[in-house]
Design an enzyme around this catalytic site. Structure first.
Site, PDB file in Angstrom:
ATOM      1  N   TYR A 158       0.851  -1.198   0.000  1.00  0.00           N
ATOM      2  CA  TYR A 158       0.000   0.000   0.000  1.00  0.00           C
ATOM      3  C   TYR A 158       0.880   1.238   0.000  1.00  0.00           C
ATOM      4  CZ  TYR A 158      -2.975   3.741   1.751  1.00  0.00           C
ATOM      5  OH  TYR A 158      -3.633   4.932   1.898  1.00  0.00           O
ATOM      6  N   GLU A 169      -3.278   7.660  -4.064  1.00  0.00           N
ATOM      7  CA  GLU A 169      -3.212   6.408  -3.302  1.00  0.00           C
ATOM      8  C   GLU A 169      -3.164   5.200  -4.225  1.00  0.00           C
ATOM      9  OE1 GLU A 169      -6.868   4.830  -1.332  1.00  0.00           O
ATOM     10  OE2 GLU A 169      -5.703   5.003   0.508  1.00  0.00           O
TER      11      GLU A 169
END
Ligand code: GDP
Ligand code: MN
Length: 390
Positions: A101, A189
């Protein structure tokens, strides 16, 4: 301004972040053609401005043409938590060894950019933050210097990325930081940031929010706003240059100035009401502008009562009252209005309104009083006579 996944990936690619080749399509036939061209296996992905598409059935792998067709048919038109799928992104499927992530955002309390990296990818990051916060590596790089190579390497190492992809992850983090900073994004993101069996580091998903106020600096990004999937009234308002936001209650909120509108929403909520929408009429007080605002507010069928909240400063309440009276003569609204006029020339404004005796218009002097009246009217009750004021 939120971007669809495939638009975010376009920005990623521009800054050297690896993404899979793909095509955005709007029909089943185009989806199948794109899949054949890209080569199987492919992933068929719903393009909507909401996360968790995979769990909702909006992300499917297809090994051949028949499967690609079936998934495209199922996903196009699908409703993912209130968002109808009108666009699909077909991309060549990747083999996944590991899911990480990465994100960059503005940390308002620290007044600095914030870069986050975690080896816990592919799951909801909020869950990681709650259950194993030590697995989230956070850094505040210097806003002017940006994320340095050394910082990126440190984050990848400290986060526990596989030894052989430390460099690759650091490259991805610096590229993501560049996207965030050079494109004037509020958020960039990647979840998941994958490592393939060939040890390539690549963005499998993209969530990018651009700062709409900085769009003038990026003419190439101006076409990215997803007007097709926007609330139709909101879109119309934006086209007319009016700040309008759709909500899901039954009370229309109209005010002058963003701050006043925000507090009006709070006061109505505290009085037990649920706003259906809100509109910032800005500084305008002429009949045409008020008519436009009232029409926009009323074009939402759910609206059962409207609170028109004006604080007169440079805008004078008597002018607003005249504008409102003129607008009402043309529109003749069928739902009750509570009008609160306060500030410059408010006494005169209220006098004009009560003389005009518009049907269905109730004058209020304070915001709390106005909120209680509009909540009662929306619920089909008459407002307390004691609360009526001149
Ligand atoms: P989200 O559910 O909206 O976050 O959509 P994602 O783009 O993150 O996709 C959801 C999940 O689908 C990912 O976490 C992956 O596990 C899986 N997925 C997406 N693309 C691929 C792919 O190319 N190959 C494989 N094997 N899985 C994929
Ligand atoms: Mn994702």
């Amino acid at each position: 301004m939120d971007l669809l996944e495939y638009q975010g990936k376009q920005l990623f690619a521009r800054h050297g972040l690896a993404v899979s080749p793909g095509r955005a399509v709007n029909t089943v036939e185009d989806a199948v053609a794109a899949a054949n061209e890209l080569g199987y296996p492919v992933v068929v992905k719903a393009q909507v401005l909401i996360g968790g598409r995979g769990k909702a059935g909006g992300v499917k792998l297809a090994d051949d043409e028949a499967q690609a067709r079936e998934h495209a048919q199922n996903i196009l038109g699908m409703d993912i938590r209130g968002h109808t799928v009108r666009t699909l992104w077909i991309e060549h499927a990747s083999d996944i060894a590991t899911e990480y992530y990465a994100s960059v955002l503005l940390d308002r309390s620290a007044k600095k950019p914030l870069v986050i990296f975690s080896v816990e990818g592919g799951v909801e990051i909020e869950q990681v933050a709650e259950e194993s916060p030590e697995r989230l590596i956070r850094r505040h790089p210097d806003a002017l210097g940006g994320l340095t190579r050394a910082e990126a390497i440190e984050m990848a190492t400290e986060g526990g990325a596989d030894e052989d992809v430390i460099e690759g992850v650091a490259d991805a983090l610096t590229a993501l930081y560049e996207v965030w900073s050079e494109e004037d994004a509020m958020l960039a993101e990647i979840n998941p940031l994958i490592v393939t069996p060939e040890r390539e580091v690549k963005a499998l998903d993209a969530k990018v929010t651009l700062d709409a106020n900085a769009l003038f600096r990026h003419p190439e990004n101006q076409g990215l706003s997803d007007t097709e999937n926007q609330d139709p009234i909101e879109r119309k308002a934006n086209e007319e240059g009016v700040q309008y936001v759709a909500l899901d209650g039954d009370i229309g909120i109209l005010g002058n100035g963003a701050g006043l509108v925000m507090s009006t929403l709070d006061v109505v909520a505290r009085a037990g009401g649920r706003p259906a929408n809100f509109l910032d009429a800005g500084g305008g007080s002429d009949a045409a502008k008020i008519k436009q605002a009232v029409e926009l507010i009323l074009s939402n069928d759910a609206v059962r009562a409207v609170l028109f909240n004006i604080f007169g400063g440079i805008t004078r309440c008597d002018e607003v009252a005249r504008g409102l009276i003129a607008a009402f003569e043309q529109i003749k609204p069928s739902v009750p209005f509570v009008v609160r006029l306060d500030g410059t020339n408010d006494v005169e404004g209220r006098r004009l309104l009560s003389e005009a005796a518009l049907p269905n218009v109730h004058a209020a002097k304070t915001m709390n009083e106005a909120a209680e009246m509009v909540v009662a009217l929306a619920a089909g009750r008459a407002p307390e006579p004691a609360q009526m004021s001149s």
